[in-house]
Write a protein that holds these residues in place. Sequence first.
Motif, PDB file in Angstrom:
ATOM      1  N   LYS A 111      23.851  91.623 -47.480  1.00 24.42           N
ATOM      2  CA  LYS A 111      23.902  91.793 -45.919  1.00 24.42           C
ATOM      3  C   LYS A 111      22.710  91.827 -44.960  1.00 24.42           C
ATOM      4  CE  LYS A 111      27.953  95.771 -46.829  1.00 24.42           C
ATOM      5  NZ  LYS A 111      28.321  94.472 -48.179  1.00 24.42           N
ATOM      6  N   VAL A 112      22.430  91.154 -44.455  1.00 24.09           N
ATOM      7  CA  VAL A 112      21.345  91.335 -43.008  1.00 24.09           C
ATOM      8  C   VAL A 112      21.818  92.905 -41.836  1.00 24.09           C
ATOM      9  CG1 VAL A 112      19.762  90.442 -41.141  1.00 24.09           C
ATOM     10  CG2 VAL A 112      21.857  88.777 -43.269  1.00 24.09           C
ATOM     11  N   PHE A 113      20.733  93.553 -41.956  1.00 22.08           N
ATOM     12  CA  PHE A 113      20.631  95.066 -41.437  1.00 22.08           C
ATOM     13  C   PHE A 113      19.060  94.141 -40.644  1.00 22.08           C
ATOM     14  CE2 PHE A 113      21.952  96.056 -45.998  1.00 22.08           C
ATOM     15  CZ  PHE A 113      22.731  96.207 -45.470  1.00 22.08           C
ATOM     16  N   ARG A 114      19.925  94.316 -39.272  1.00 20.51           N
ATOM     17  CA  ARG A 114      19.280  94.396 -37.951  1.00 20.51           C
ATOM     18  C   ARG A 114      18.716  95.481 -37.375  1.00 20.51           C
ATOM     19  NH1 ARG A 114      17.841  89.578 -37.432  1.00 20.51           N
ATOM     20  NH2 ARG A 114      19.366  87.605 -38.341  1.00 20.51           N
ATOM     21  N   VAL A 115      17.938  95.359 -36.501  1.00 24.01           N
ATOM     22  CA  VAL A 115      16.814  96.560 -35.258  1.00 24.01           C
ATOM     23  C   VAL A 115      18.282  96.865 -34.944  1.00 24.01           C
ATOM     24  CG1 VAL A 115      15.748  97.283 -33.677  1.00 24.01           C
ATOM     25  CG2 VAL A 115      14.697  96.494 -35.675  1.00 24.01           C
ATOM     26  N   GLY A 116      18.603  98.026 -35.019  1.00 24.29           N
ATOM     27  CA  GLY A 116      19.953  98.595 -33.436  1.00 24.29           C
ATOM     28  C   GLY A 116      21.459  98.060 -34.418  1.00 24.29           C
ATOM     29  N   ASP A 117      21.143  97.695 -35.782  1.00 20.85           N
ATOM     30  CA  ASP A 117      22.775  97.995 -35.985  1.00 20.85           C
ATOM     31  C   ASP A 117      22.753  99.706 -36.728  1.00 20.85           C
ATOM     32  OD1 ASP A 117      23.648  95.475 -36.456  1.00 20.85           O
ATOM     33  OD2 ASP A 117      22.409  95.518 -38.187  1.00 20.85           O
TER      34      ASP A 117
ATOM     35  N   VAL B 111      15.421  96.238 -43.105  1.00 22.25           N
ATOM     36  CA  VAL B 111      15.473  96.017 -41.612  1.00 22.25           C
ATOM     37  C   VAL B 111      14.787  94.792 -40.951  1.00 22.25           C
ATOM     38  CG1 VAL B 111      15.939  96.873 -39.654  1.00 22.25           C
ATOM     39  CG2 VAL B 111      16.708  97.910 -41.620  1.00 22.25           C
ATOM     40  N   GLU B 112      15.762  93.851 -40.346  1.00 22.46           N
ATOM     41  CA  GLU B 112      14.773  92.772 -40.138  1.00 22.46           C
ATOM     42  C   GLU B 112      15.224  92.831 -37.817  1.00 22.46           C
ATOM     43  OE1 GLU B 112      16.927  88.271 -41.265  1.00 22.46           O
ATOM     44  OE2 GLU B 112      16.502  90.121 -42.929  1.00 22.46           O
ATOM     45  N   SER B 113      14.202  92.324 -37.707  1.00 17.30           N
ATOM     46  CA  SER B 113      14.216  92.087 -35.788  1.00 17.30           C
ATOM     47  C   SER B 113      15.372  91.837 -35.455  1.00 17.30           C
ATOM     48  CB  SER B 113      13.211  91.514 -35.225  1.00 17.30           C
ATOM     49  OG  SER B 113      13.401  90.368 -36.043  1.00 17.30           O
TER      50      SER B 113
ATOM     51  N   GLY C  64      28.792 114.855 -43.484  1.00 19.27           N
ATOM     52  CA  GLY C  64      30.135 113.732 -44.203  1.00 19.27           C
ATOM     53  C   GLY C  64      30.861 112.566 -43.305  1.00 19.27           C
ATOM     54  N   LYS C  65      29.891 112.655 -42.179  1.00 20.86           N
ATOM     55  CA  LYS C  65      30.558 111.644 -41.710  1.00 20.86           C
ATOM     56  C   LYS C  65      28.986 110.593 -40.725  1.00 20.86           C
ATOM     57  CE  LYS C  65      35.144 111.066 -41.284  1.00 20.86           C
ATOM     58  NZ  LYS C  65      35.074 109.933 -41.850  1.00 20.86           N
ATOM     59  N   ASP C  66      27.582 110.210 -41.755  1.00 23.96           N
ATOM     60  CA  ASP C  66      26.802 110.214 -40.727  1.00 23.96           C
ATOM     61  C   ASP C  66      26.195 109.310 -40.422  1.00 23.96           C
ATOM     62  OD1 ASP C  66      26.068 113.230 -41.110  1.00 23.96           O
ATOM     63  OD2 ASP C  66      25.679 112.658 -43.401  1.00 23.96           O
ATOM     64  N   GLY C  67      26.237 108.552 -39.235  1.00 24.03           N
ATOM     65  CA  GLY C  67      26.105 107.149 -38.357  1.00 24.03           C
ATOM     66  C   GLY C  67      24.156 107.864 -37.867  1.00 24.03           C
ATOM     67  N   ILE C  68      24.182 106.157 -38.754  1.00 26.87           N
ATOM     68  CA  ILE C  68      22.375 106.688 -38.563  1.00 26.87           C
ATOM     69  C   ILE C  68      21.793 105.065 -38.329  1.00 26.87           C
ATOM     70  CG2 ILE C  68      20.309 105.788 -39.700  1.00 26.87           C
ATOM     71  CD1 ILE C  68      21.154 108.074 -41.882  1.00 26.87           C
ATOM     72  N   THR C  69      21.293 105.194 -37.101  1.00 24.61           N
ATOM     73  CA  THR C  69      20.673 103.660 -36.641  1.00 24.61           C
ATOM     74  C   THR C  69      19.591 103.333 -37.285  1.00 24.61           C
ATOM     75  OG1 THR C  69      21.636 104.269 -34.284  1.00 24.61           O
ATOM     76  CG2 THR C  69      20.452 103.138 -34.328  1.00 24.61           C
ATOM     77  N   LEU C  70      19.169 102.145 -37.115  1.00 21.15           N
ATOM     78  CA  LEU C  70      18.380 101.468 -37.239  1.00 21.15           C
ATOM     79  C   LEU C  70      16.940 101.266 -36.447  1.00 21.15           C
ATOM     80  CD1 LEU C  70      19.574  98.940 -40.790  1.00 21.15           C
ATOM     81  CD2 LEU C  70      18.897 101.214 -40.301  1.00 21.15           C
ATOM     82  N   LYS C  71      15.987 101.497 -36.580  1.00 18.88           N
ATOM     83  CA  LYS C  71      15.311 101.983 -35.390  1.00 18.88           C
ATOM     84  C   LYS C  71      14.322 100.730 -35.023  1.00 18.88           C
ATOM     85  CE  LYS C  71      16.930 106.266 -33.417  1.00 18.88           C
ATOM     86  NZ  LYS C  71      16.573 107.697 -32.913  1.00 18.88           N
ATOM     87  N   SER C  72      13.991 100.308 -36.322  1.00 14.19           N
ATOM     88  CA  SER C  72      12.770  99.829 -36.616  1.00 14.19           C
ATOM     89  C   SER C  72      12.971  98.819 -37.751  1.00 14.19           C
ATOM     90  CB  SER C  72      11.593 100.099 -36.679  1.00 14.19           C
ATOM     91  OG  SER C  72      11.923 101.208 -38.200  1.00 14.19           O
ATOM     92  N   GLU C  73      12.301  97.783 -37.817  1.00 12.93           N
ATOM     93  CA  GLU C  73      11.971  96.526 -38.865  1.00 12.93           C
ATOM     94  C   GLU C  73      11.461  97.413 -39.928  1.00 12.93           C
ATOM     95  OE1 GLU C  73      10.095  92.980 -37.920  1.00 12.93           O
ATOM     96  OE2 GLU C  73      10.939  93.050 -36.060  1.00 12.93           O
TER      97      GLU C  73
END
Length: 157
Positions: free
Chosen positions: A48-54, A123-125, A90-99
């Motif tokens: 998987k490729v994780f990016r800022v904002g995912d 986490v990539e840009s 139990g249903k946590d959403g975490i936004t990836l905010k930085s690389e």
Amino acid sequence: MASFSASLAFFAISMLLLSSVALATDFVVGDDKGWTLDFNYTVWAQDKVFRVGDNLLFNYEKSKHNVVKVNQTEFHDCSFTAANDVYQSGKDGITLKSEGRKWYICSKGNHCSNHQMKLVINVESAAPTPAPTSSAPSLVASLSAGALIVAGAAILA
């Protein structure tokens, strides 16, 4: 005319906001297994490729598990302090905010140390906006730009 201009302005702003939201990807950690014991999250994350904002979506039984955002040392030691972010809905959403590298563990019992409840990702840009490949996207871009100009004129009027 004023209501038409206001509607057009609303449409243009909505399109801009939706286009940025559409670029984010939601990753359900562990897919249909969720955040649970004895699952190999390293294998899950490797293609998987994780990016800022995912967004990382952790699904689990809240009476049995949690998610703790930790640093690299804490990840390897399966430890954390009161300063760490702890999620427990139990249903946590975490936004990836930085690389950069991100580490998550379950702090309940020996879930991290003995049952692999730990996840590390890179986490990539943010994804670049793709270049138009036909005249249709150019037309949409032109219409959006035109709508913004009309909206701006309507607001200034």
